[in-house]
Design a protein around this motif. Structure first.
Motif, PDB file in Angstrom:
ATOM      1  N   TRP A 159       0.816  -1.206   0.000  1.00  0.00           N
ATOM      2  CA  TRP A 159       0.000   0.000   0.000  1.00  0.00           C
ATOM      3  C   TRP A 159       0.855   1.264   0.000  1.00  0.00           C
ATOM      4  O   TRP A 159       0.450   2.294  -0.542  1.00  0.00           O
ATOM      5  CB  TRP A 159      -0.952  -0.014   1.188  1.00  0.00           C
ATOM      6  N   TRP A 162       1.665   1.619  -3.700  1.00  0.00           N
ATOM      7  CA  TRP A 162       0.475   1.991  -4.473  1.00  0.00           C
ATOM      8  C   TRP A 162       0.097   3.457  -4.243  1.00  0.00           C
ATOM      9  O   TRP A 162      -0.239   4.174  -5.186  1.00  0.00           O
ATOM     10  CB  TRP A 162      -0.702   1.091  -4.088  1.00  0.00           C
ATOM     11  N   THR A 163       0.152   3.895  -3.001  1.00  0.00           N
ATOM     12  CA  THR A 163      -0.262   5.267  -2.715  1.00  0.00           C
ATOM     13  C   THR A 163       0.779   6.288  -3.138  1.00  0.00           C
ATOM     14  O   THR A 163       0.465   7.475  -3.296  1.00  0.00           O
ATOM     15  CB  THR A 163      -0.575   5.433  -1.215  1.00  0.00           C
ATOM     16  N   ASN A 165       2.315   5.870  -5.977  1.00  0.00           N
ATOM     17  CA  ASN A 165       2.270   5.770  -7.444  1.00  0.00           C
ATOM     18  C   ASN A 165       0.806   5.658  -7.874  1.00  0.00           C
ATOM     19  O   ASN A 165       0.296   4.547  -8.063  1.00  0.00           O
ATOM     20  CB  ASN A 165       3.071   4.555  -7.927  1.00  0.00           C
ATOM     21  N   PRO A 166       0.120   6.783  -8.038  1.00  0.00           N
ATOM     22  CA  PRO A 166      -1.331   6.744  -8.305  1.00  0.00           C
ATOM     23  C   PRO A 166      -1.709   6.069  -9.617  1.00  0.00           C
ATOM     24  O   PRO A 166      -2.878   5.728  -9.801  1.00  0.00           O
ATOM     25  CB  PRO A 166      -1.721   8.231  -8.312  1.00  0.00           C
ATOM     26  N   GLU A 167      -0.750   5.824 -10.530  1.00  0.00           N
ATOM     27  CA  GLU A 167      -1.096   5.096 -11.747  1.00  0.00           C
ATOM     28  C   GLU A 167      -1.520   3.661 -11.440  1.00  0.00           C
ATOM     29  O   GLU A 167      -2.070   2.959 -12.288  1.00  0.00           O
ATOM     30  CB  GLU A 167       0.073   5.097 -12.736  1.00  0.00           C
ATOM     31  N   THR A 168      -1.251   3.194 -10.204  1.00  0.00           N
ATOM     32  CA  THR A 168      -1.630   1.833  -9.807  1.00  0.00           C
ATOM     33  C   THR A 168      -3.126   1.697  -9.520  1.00  0.00           C
ATOM     34  O   THR A 168      -3.636   0.574  -9.414  1.00  0.00           O
ATOM     35  CB  THR A 168      -0.866   1.405  -8.537  1.00  0.00           C
ATOM     36  N   LEU A 169      -3.842   2.820  -9.365  1.00  0.00           N
ATOM     37  CA  LEU A 169      -5.204   2.779  -8.826  1.00  0.00           C
ATOM     38  C   LEU A 169      -6.187   1.974  -9.676  1.00  0.00           C
ATOM     39  O   LEU A 169      -7.104   1.338  -9.141  1.00  0.00           O
ATOM     40  CB  LEU A 169      -5.730   4.203  -8.629  1.00  0.00           C
TER      41      LEU A 169
END
Length: 479
Positions: A159, A162-163, A165-169
């Motif tokens: 997490w 992910w947070t 690197n917002p392209e992971t959303l």
């Protein structure tokens, strides 16, 4: 804060973005740190796969039922064509002993044994991925593996990444939805995920997305259902696939594509080669192509599943790549991983061996079991002895990248003057040095054919008539 460096201590200025030819262009080979990260990742864990270690596979057939020849000349995609294949399913993060029923992306890797060589479509059960630049892929995978100190999986690491690197959303949303936990491999879709290209007989290029829609219907598990299954059966997906095929209940998927023209790609509001984004089905509707059936279980898991080697670098005429940064990197990373994990000539193993004739000059190294035959004087290229040769008819159309194009530029056209500088050097030599040059050349040509000697003399004459005549005289003295 300490400075991030390469393994040789060189400071790294940007650890987020690959070097590309323009904002949407392909990755440049000079990006040493990208190659270093990918190559190192391939060697971090042995002998199982660095990712997608836990997997199941089955053989089957792709049948093309619709005509898409206006988009591609690939023989494997022509109406009526039937092609044998092997499809390997997998989880991404878990080790070889991990449970099947875990919340994770599923690998969906297909090797098609076509008449024009193997075509590998290495995708997932999701149409997108967590990152769009392979520069971040090894970093992402580290968050999915174990903490090197505690040797425990870390939700905080996942997490945190992910947070940051917002392209992971987009992918995170799919992963945390119902579809993040398929009930079986049979009950999920498959995607090529990347944007590829199709090329037709006229040399026209179309961007393409590959889709495989399960005919068994989508079926997922809740966390509680999955926990109950794992408590009793860590191989639930493997068992389901194997037993259904053994019983003759062959799973099927409808094969479809999305098509985008080069003009449409240039006018799109977002980057169509971004692996974290999908194409609208409204703007680019699914086109029916055929049906894929799995109908045969492997006889030996290690030989045919564990040693199966997939790589998106394996393409056939009429199918090609795109400027997708992740795809560009996987073209290098996957075969590099196979060479390390399995061996130099992994392509000669039965499950990886193409059905068509192979003619290559890449014959050295371990595991060459005789598939690549080497004839006398035909072990290098170019040669004068009728060895295998390139064929320009397989060249792809140039790819426009803003003001430049990506193509195989003839580097010799940059300068075809190979003689003035050797002449300047030759003219600087005194008589003794020239005689030594002539003698040394003549000595080195012992055993060289008359044809090759004559070619060399013709080239020497373009440097200087004296150069050619001197070598000719020295050769005559040794005749």
């Amino acid at each position: 804060m300490s400075q991030l460096t390469t393994t040789s201590g060189n400071p790294i200025a940007d650890n987020q973005n690959s070097i590309t030819a323009g904002a949407r262009g392909p990755v440049l080979l000079q990006d040493y740190q990208l190659l270093e990260k990918l190559a190192h990742q391939n060697r971090e864990r042995i002998p199982e796969r660095a990712v997608h270690a836990k997997g199941s596979a089955a053989y089957g057939e792709l049948e093309i039922t619709h005509d898409i020849s206006k988009y591609t000349k690939a023989s494997v995609l022509q109406k009526g064509e039937k092609t044998r294949l092997i499809l390997r399913f997998s989880t991404v993060a878990g080790e070889a002993g991990a449970a099947d029923a875990e919340r994770d992306v599923r690998g969906f890797a297909i090797k098609f044994y076509t008449k024009e060589g193997n075509w590998d479509l290495v995708g997932n059960n999701t149409p997108v991925f967590f990152v769009k630049d392979a520069y971040k892929f090894p970093d992402f995978i580290h968050t999915q593996k174990r903490d090197p100190r505690s040797h425990l999986r870390s939700s905080d690491a996942a997490w945190d990444f992910w947070t940051l690197n917002p392209e992971t959303l987009h992918q995170v949303t799919i992963l945390m939805s119902d579809r993040g936990l398929p009930a079986s491999y049979r009950h999920m879709h498959g995607f090529g995920s990347h944007t590829y290209s199709l090329i037709n007989a006229k040399g026209e290029r179309f961007w393409v997305k590959f889709h495989f829609k399960t005919r068994q219907g989508i079926k997922n598990l809740t966390n509680k259902e999955a926990a109950d299954i794992v408590a009793n059966d860590r191989e639930s997906h493997q068992r389901d696939l194997f037993e259904n095929i053994e019983k003759g209940n062959f799973p099927k998927w409808d094969f479809k594509i999305q098509i985008m023209s080069e003009k449409e790609a240039n006018e799109l509001s977002f980057n169509p080669f971004d692996l974290t984004k999908t194409w609208s089905h409204k703007d680019f509707p699914l086109i029916d192509v055929g049906v894929m059936t799995l109908n045969e279980n492997p006889e030996n898991y290690f030989n045919e599943v564990e040693q199966a080697a997939f790589s998106p670098s394996n393409i056939v005429p009429g199918i090609s790549f795109s400027p997708d940064k992740m795809l560009q990197a996987r073209i290098f990373s996957y075969p590099d991983a196979q060479r390390y994990r399995i061996g130099t000539h992994y392509a000669q193993l039965g499950v990886n061996r193409p059905i068509n004739e192979v003619n290559t000059y890449t014959v050295g190294g371990a595991m060459n079991n005789g598939m690549y035959k080497v004839e006398s004087k035909k072990y290098y290229e170019p040669n004068s002895y009728d060895g295998p040769k390139e064929d320009k008819k397989y060249l792809e159309p140039d790819l426009a990248l803003g003001d430049v194009v990506a193509a195989r530029f003839d580097h010799r056209l940059d300068s075809d003057d190979y003689f003035s500088q050797p002449k300047a050097l030759f003219d600087l030599m005194n008589e003794a040095q020239k005689q030594a040059l002539f003698s040394n050349i003549a000595d080195s040509m012992d055993g060289v054919s008359d044809m090759v000697k004559e070619r060399a003399l013709n080239l020497f004459a373009k440097i200087s008539p004296e150069y050619a005549s001197g070598v000719k005289d020295a050769l005559a003295k040794r005749a």
